[in-house]
Design an enzyme around this catalytic site. Structure first.
Site, PDB file in Angstrom:
ATOM      1  N   ASP A 160      17.404 -54.064  11.756  1.00 46.50           N
ATOM      2  CA  ASP A 160      18.392 -53.119  12.264  1.00 46.50           C
ATOM      3  C   ASP A 160      18.187 -52.939  13.772  1.00 46.50           C
ATOM      4  OD1 ASP A 160      20.272 -51.027  12.422  1.00 46.50           O
ATOM      5  OD2 ASP A 160      18.703 -49.539  12.094  1.00 46.50           O
ATOM      6  N   ASP A 184      19.714 -49.879  16.069  1.00 49.75           N
ATOM      7  CA  ASP A 184      19.523 -48.508  16.563  1.00 49.75           C
ATOM      8  C   ASP A 184      18.367 -47.818  15.859  1.00 49.75           C
ATOM      9  OD1 ASP A 184      21.686 -48.720  18.313  1.00 49.75           O
ATOM     10  OD2 ASP A 184      23.089 -48.310  16.686  1.00 49.75           O
ATOM     11  N   ASP A 204      16.089 -47.906   9.625  1.00 53.74           N
ATOM     12  CA  ASP A 204      15.700 -46.492   9.576  1.00 53.74           C
ATOM     13  C   ASP A 204      16.572 -45.682   8.615  1.00 53.74           C
ATOM     14  OD1 ASP A 204      17.857 -46.851  11.530  1.00 53.74           O
ATOM     15  OD2 ASP A 204      17.645 -44.701  11.869  1.00 53.74           O
TER      16      ASP A 204
END
Lengths: 179, 179
Positions: free
Chosen positions: B7, B9, B134
């Site tokens: 991922d 961000d 996240d």
């Protein structure tokens, strides 16, 4: 629900027509799709003009107003009721295309949620049961079944299940009586 | 070669810091990451300011200059020798982020080919052995192993293999003696 990944250029969007219009206009030529049986445009245009060909694809507005391929809207609108549809386009070669491609999909396929758009490069990252694509190179490492969407450049490619247009795709995925 | 999807961000790019800077500046507040233990910024900002919070993410330049998360460049540069690395970011919610995200990745991770970038929405489309993210919601339908990258908002999430930073990721994928 089975999942179908659908390529964009030459499967939903008629990029080739736009490419021919721009090339012919600037070079006073009259190349048609008929001249491209089994060939890419690059194969019949002299090497000194290849940078120009590429330039069209890199321009800001190329992907903004492409014609929609025949029957694609009508058939996909039916398929979304029976399959999970993702649109997967190899956009990374042309970063200028991101915005135009996104807007084009929203405009012409409003019934497909943006969460199901995939802008990628190497399509082996896709987890899907089917991939409809005009480039057979994407099938090499694809784990599901590839369906080769007929386009002039792939006219001579063999060894893959071929679909000649969206009506054939409808028959493949929604046999009569199922839709 | 096993494949790791990463991922962007809060895993590579520190979007939260930029978000706090912009919000605090415009509202004369001093919210820090410490205030966000187990919470999203949306949870502690009053509802009448939510549109503003969203607006920052939609602005043209938000994703252009985000700080790089500690050790991510160094560890990924090692991992690419042993694993197939794809960067998978849920960019479809913020179409303005496409260009900035692409440029950011090219600038800070030049050793990862753009063909391995995936701008998507629903990450269940990813075919990979691991997904470092996240947001645990992306693990629900992911077929490989999810690794939850620690971020303030997920501090109280349990039930997933957690990695607290890139050094831990290095130890997970490249145990001592292997690198």
């Amino acid at each position: 629900m089975k999942r179908i990944a659908v390529d964009m250029d030459e499967v939903l969007a008629d990029a080739l027509t736009e490419h021919l219009i721009r090339y012919n206009r600037d070079h006073d030529e009259a190349i048609t799709k008929g001249h491209l049986h089994g060939k890419w445009l690059w194969d019949i245009v002299s090497a000194d003009r290849h940078a120009r060909l590429e330039g069209y694809l890199r321009s800001e507005d190329f992907f903004e107003d492409l014609p929609v391929l025949e029957d694609s809207q009508e058939v996909l609108a039916k398929l979304v009721k029976h399959y999970e549809i993702f649109i997967a386009t190899a956009a990374m070669e042309f970063p200028n295309s991101f915005g135009p491609k996104y807007r084009w999909l929203r405009r012409h396929f409003p019934f497909i949620p943006p969460m199901n758009f995939v802008f990628c490069g190497d399509k082996s990252i896709l987890l899907a049961d089917y991939l409809i694509d005009d480039s057979h190179r994407h099938f090499e490492r694809f784990k599901g079944q590839g369906l080769l969407f007929s386009a002039p450049h792939n006219a001579k490619v063999t060894g893959f299940r071929r679909v000649a247009g969206w009506k054939e795709i409808e028959n493949f995925f929604l046999p009569v009586g199922r839709a």
